[in-house]
Design a protein around this motif. Structure first.
Motif, PDB file in Angstrom:
ATOM      1  N   THR A 165       0.108  -2.765  -8.037  1.00 21.48           N
ATOM      2  CA  THR A 165      -0.204  -2.898  -6.617  1.00 21.48           C
ATOM      3  C   THR A 165      -1.708  -3.071  -6.399  1.00 21.48           C
ATOM      4  O   THR A 165      -2.132  -3.811  -5.495  1.00 21.48           O
ATOM      5  CB  THR A 165       0.303  -1.677  -5.837  1.00 21.48           C
ATOM      6  N   TRP A 166      -2.531  -2.404  -7.234  1.00 23.58           N
ATOM      7  CA  TRP A 166      -3.973  -2.609  -7.099  1.00 23.58           C
ATOM      8  C   TRP A 166      -4.347  -4.051  -7.421  1.00 23.58           C
ATOM      9  O   TRP A 166      -5.228  -4.627  -6.779  1.00 23.58           O
ATOM     10  CB  TRP A 166      -4.742  -1.665  -8.010  1.00 23.58           C
ATOM     11  N   PRO A 209      -8.330   2.455  -3.065  1.00 25.29           N
ATOM     12  CA  PRO A 209      -7.102   2.053  -2.373  1.00 25.29           C
ATOM     13  C   PRO A 209      -6.486   3.137  -1.505  1.00 25.29           C
ATOM     14  O   PRO A 209      -5.695   2.829  -0.616  1.00 25.29           O
ATOM     15  CB  PRO A 209      -6.160   1.674  -3.531  1.00 25.29           C
ATOM     16  N   PHE A 256      -3.899  -6.047  -4.393  1.00 29.20           N
ATOM     17  CA  PHE A 256      -5.030  -5.887  -3.487  1.00 29.20           C
ATOM     18  C   PHE A 256      -6.221  -6.731  -3.943  1.00 29.20           C
ATOM     19  O   PHE A 256      -6.915  -7.351  -3.123  1.00 29.20           O
ATOM     20  CB  PHE A 256      -5.457  -4.419  -3.414  1.00 29.20           C
ATOM     21  N   SER A 274       0.827  -1.211   0.000  1.00 29.76           N
ATOM     22  CA  SER A 274       0.000   0.000   0.000  1.00 29.76           C
ATOM     23  C   SER A 274       0.861   1.261   0.000  1.00 29.76           C
ATOM     24  O   SER A 274       0.499   2.269  -0.609  1.00 29.76           O
ATOM     25  CB  SER A 274      -0.943  -0.003   1.209  1.00 29.76           C
ATOM     26  N   ARG A 298      -6.576   2.737   2.218  1.00 30.55           N
ATOM     27  CA  ARG A 298      -5.805   1.649   2.820  1.00 30.55           C
ATOM     28  C   ARG A 298      -5.289   1.958   4.225  1.00 30.55           C
ATOM     29  O   ARG A 298      -5.191   1.045   5.062  1.00 30.55           O
ATOM     30  CB  ARG A 298      -4.627   1.302   1.911  1.00 30.55           C
ATOM     31  N   PHE A 306       1.929   1.712  -3.474  1.00 32.67           N
ATOM     32  CA  PHE A 306       0.813   2.284  -4.235  1.00 32.67           C
ATOM     33  C   PHE A 306       0.744   3.791  -4.026  1.00 32.67           C
ATOM     34  O   PHE A 306       0.611   4.561  -4.991  1.00 32.67           O
ATOM     35  CB  PHE A 306      -0.494   1.634  -3.789  1.00 32.67           C
ATOM     36  N   VAL A 330     -11.788  -0.512   0.588  1.00 36.29           N
ATOM     37  CA  VAL A 330     -10.355  -0.337   0.342  1.00 36.29           C
ATOM     38  C   VAL A 330      -9.985  -0.841  -1.047  1.00 36.29           C
ATOM     39  O   VAL A 330      -9.117  -0.271  -1.715  1.00 36.29           O
ATOM     40  CB  VAL A 330      -9.537  -1.061   1.431  1.00 36.29           C
ATOM     41  N   LEU A 331     -10.659  -1.912  -1.503  1.00 36.72           N
ATOM     42  CA  LEU A 331     -10.387  -2.410  -2.849  1.00 36.72           C
ATOM     43  C   LEU A 331     -10.829  -1.400  -3.900  1.00 36.72           C
ATOM     44  O   LEU A 331     -10.120  -1.154  -4.877  1.00 36.72           O
ATOM     45  CB  LEU A 331     -11.102  -3.743  -3.068  1.00 36.72           C
TER      46      LEU A 331
END
Length: 225
Positions: free
Chosen positions: A59-60, A94, A63, A28, A97, A31, A90-91
């Motif tokens: 990075t997403w 992001p 997740f 995170s 996070r 990200f 959060v998804l």
């Protein structure tokens, strides 16, 4: 039969969360770093802006993969979205996070016998770190949406940081205000988070003061002796 969610007794899910929360927190931060560079770098800073965008997308995907694994291990099916609403938020967003910091602390703490910090110190530390990361994330998002709008009062990242400080502390001078719909959505979310975090810190500090005064009263000898 028990009405508890299936994941509350799933050792596989608990083991997965304990092992992945700390690495995912590092992801995170990557990200956030990639998003910050993509937003703040000049338009002609190529290919670095493209690399930063690839980092954000990669990075997403991490997740999303973690979310899919949690959904599978929970055994809740479609109910996972409702039961674990924070994971779903959060998804989709992001930048939220940092709200999962408490999960990171729990995962680390499970490896120790006793907490290193008291309850009040843990609450204040969590709220402070969350406010710092959320404020930075919100400042990036608002700057991205506002700095090229003619009627906006947020033209630099410094303006965005100042706005985030005003909003998180519920001061709201009004000298920096988002004017775009997406900027106002970010502002509304930060207001809610700011109130919650400020309330947590204030409540914890007040409770700590009461505990200190109570101990002093208990140590004080009764009057007349």
């Amino acid at each position: 039969m028990s009405d508890r969610p299936a994941d509350s007794t799933s050792p596989l899910l608990r083991r997965w969360e304990q092992r992945t929360e700390v690495p995912l927190f590092g992801v995170s931060l990557l990200f956030l770093l990639g998003y910050a560079f993509w937003v703040l770098a000049p338009d002609d800073a190529e290919p670095w802006r493209d690399i930063a965008l690839i980092l954000v997308g990669t990075t997403w995907l991490v997740f999303a993969a973690d979310y899919a694994v949690r959904l599978r291990l929970s055994g809740l099916g479609h109910r996972f979205v409702r039961v674990h609403w924070l994971d779903t938020m959060v998804l989709l967003l992001p930048l939220l996070r940092p709200l999962r910091l408490i999960r990171v602390y729990t995962a680390v703490q499970q490896r120790r016998e006793q907490p290193r910090l008291s309850l009040y110190a843990r609450v204040i530390s969590y709220a402070g770190a969350s406010a710092l990361l959320l404020g930075f994330s919100a400042a990036l998002a608002v700057y991205h949406q506002e700095h090229k709008v003619p009627d906006s009062t947020i033209h630099t990242f410094g303006d965005a940081v100042w706005w985030a400080c005003e909003t998180l502390t519920t001061v709201g001078y009004g000298d920096a205000v988002p004017v775009t719909p997406s900027g106002r959505v970010v502002a509304a979310g930060l207001m809610v988070c700011g109130l919650a975090l400020l309330g947590a810190v204030t409540g914890s500090f007040s409770s700590w003061l009461l505990q200190v005064f109570r101990r002093e009263d208990e140590k004080r000898p009764p009057e007349g002796r």
